[in-house]
Design a protein around this motif. Structure first.
Motif, short mmCIF file in Angstrom:
data_model
loop_
_atom_site.label_atom_id
_atom_site.label_comp_id
_atom_site.label_asym_id
_atom_site.label_seq_id
_atom_site.Cartn_x
_atom_site.Cartn_y
_atom_site.Cartn_z
N GLN A 297 -78.32 125.51 23.73
CA GLN A 297 -77.43 125.44 22.57
C GLN A 297 -77.28 123.99 22.14
O GLN A 297 -77.20 123.09 22.97
N ARG B 10 -75.06 121.55 19.07
CA ARG B 10 -73.97 121.62 18.11
C ARG B 10 -73.76 120.24 17.49
O ARG B 10 -73.99 119.21 18.12
N ARG C 60 -72.87 122.49 12.29
CA ARG C 60 -74.10 123.25 12.55
C ARG C 60 -74.15 123.58 14.03
O ARG C 60 -73.90 122.73 14.88
N ASN C 61 -74.45 124.84 14.33
CA ASN C 61 -74.54 125.31 15.72
C ASN C 61 -75.81 126.13 15.87
O ASN C 61 -76.04 127.06 15.09
N ASP C 62 -76.64 125.79 16.86
CA ASP C 62 -77.86 126.53 17.15
C ASP C 62 -77.82 127.04 18.58
O ASP C 62 -77.42 126.31 19.50
N GLU D 116 -82.67 134.02 18.62
CA GLU D 116 -82.20 132.72 18.17
C GLU D 116 -81.12 132.92 17.12
O GLU D 116 -81.19 133.83 16.30
N TYR D 117 -80.11 132.04 17.17
CA TYR D 117 -78.98 132.11 16.23
C TYR D 117 -78.72 130.73 15.64
O TYR D 117 -78.98 129.71 16.29
N TYR D 118 -78.21 130.71 14.43
CA TYR D 118 -77.62 129.46 13.92
C TYR D 118 -76.41 129.81 13.05
O TYR D 118 -76.30 130.91 12.50
N GLN E 140 -73.83 127.53 10.22
CA GLN E 140 -73.58 126.24 9.59
C GLN E 140 -72.66 126.42 8.39
O GLN E 140 -72.54 127.52 7.84
N ASP F 296 -74.85 132.12 8.52
CA ASP F 296 -75.32 132.29 9.89
C ASP F 296 -76.48 133.29 9.92
O ASP F 296 -76.70 134.03 8.96
#
Length: 337
Positions: free
Chosen positions: A153, A155, A176-178, A231-233, A235, A263
């Motif tokens: 992860q 961020r 933004r978070n991945d 996979e996720y994101y 923002q 997202d």
């Protein structure tokens, strides 16, 4: 986490309509006002370790914080081949802040946070029969020896604050978070009953039970392991305008906010087929990526609210209104391509 903030009352106006019981804000370690450091290490049996350390400082206009949290163990469950059943998690974070002088005509600050997390956990969904649990609750069947969670992860957030004359201040945050993870684990028995059915009734499925225990003698594909790969994101950007003023003995505090958010979840999964021979798993047929799930789901949303806090003597009123608009889409590419 440094602290926990619990928000009651009219929190659903600021944070969403499904928070009528309140909202919880998990707050990370702040940049200290002066030089500060911490080193805390705990260790125990089964290779257990828990480390939390940071160092940071702040001058009149610049501050920073560097932090790590590391957590892991060798695991207390037992595989007959002696493989590790533990986990290892590493987290790193840095914060940097700059601001104008405190007596500036228009005070401003800019704060940046960046973080990275890695996880490697040899964990499984597979349980035990009731009799095996009674015999040794810490054992694991050989069919679960390759089960593993691999996650990462990252961020990032950037927050700008401006305080203007007349009681107006504005906070704008971009984020933004991945997150990516692949939980590779036993899915089932090829052309056989589900593992849960076998564990519930091992006498009904003796051959399948022997497969899970690794007591078979065969080189044919008998177990399927699925790569639950996703996979996720997420923002977005949010701005909150706050205006405070007084009229006589009445205090007014008006909040106006708007947020744009996006997202996405991307599933790209497959299954590999294995043989299990006297406790050892052997790859027989690699799967084709995308043949178990190959789809993308996404959302775009706008949220805004107006919140008015009115304090009159010992009375406080907080009327407000919130608006949300969410568009969700899904594209399934099928399992053949």
């Amino acid at each position: 986490m440094n602290s926990v903030e619990v928000l009651k009352g009219a929190s659903q106006i600021r944070f969403g309509p499904f928070t009528t019981g309140g909202a919880i804000n998990l707050m990370s370690t702040p940049i200290p006002n002066r030089f500060a450091s911490k080193f805390q290490l705990t260790s125990g049996s089964y290779g257990y370790k828990n480390l939390h350390a940071y160092v940071g400082t702040k001058s009149e206009q610049v501050g920073f914080l560097v932090e790590t949290f590391q957590y892991g163990a060798d695991g207390f469950k037992e595989l007959e081949n002696g493989d590790d059943t533990g986990f290892d998690k590493k987290d790193y974070q840095i914060k940097v802040g700059i601001n104008t002088k405190a007596d500036a005509k228009v005070y401003q600050s800019l704060n940046m946070t960046m973080g990275q997390t890695f996880e490697d956990a040899n964990e499984t969904y597979l349980g035990l029969t009731a009799s095996d649990f009674d015999d040794n609750p810490y054992q694991r069947y050989a069919a679960s020896q390759l089960d593993n969670m691999d996650a990462e992860q990252s961020r990032f957030s950037l927050q700008h604050y401006i305080e203007m004359p007349g009681g107006v201040n504005i906070v704008t945050t971009a984020y933004r978070n991945d997150f990516a993870r692949n939980w590779y684990k036993l899915q089932g028995i090829v052309d056989g009953p589900s593992p849960s059915s076998v564990l519930d009734n091992p006498e009904t499925f003796p051959a399948a039970y022997q497969l899970l225990r690794g007591q078979s003698i065969a080189d044919t594909a008998s177990l399927s392991l699925r790569a639950n790969n996703r996979e996720y994101y997420a923002q977005g950007v949010q701005s909150v305008v706050d205006y405070e003023f007084e009229t006589g003995n009445v205090s007014h505090d008006i909040h106006v906010s708007g947020r744009w958010h996006e997202d996405e979840e991307d599933r790209y999964q497959w299954e590999d087929l294995y043989a299990i021979n006297e406790g050892t798993i052997k790859l027989i047929q690699p799967g084709t990526p995308g043949t178990q799930a190959n789809r993308v789901e996404s959302a775009k949303a706008f949220a805004g609210y107006i919140l008015y806090q009115l304090d009159v003597n010992r009375w406080s009123f907080t009327p407000g209104i919130r608006y949300e608009n969410i568009t969700v889409s899904r594209t399934d590419y099928g399992k053949n391509d």
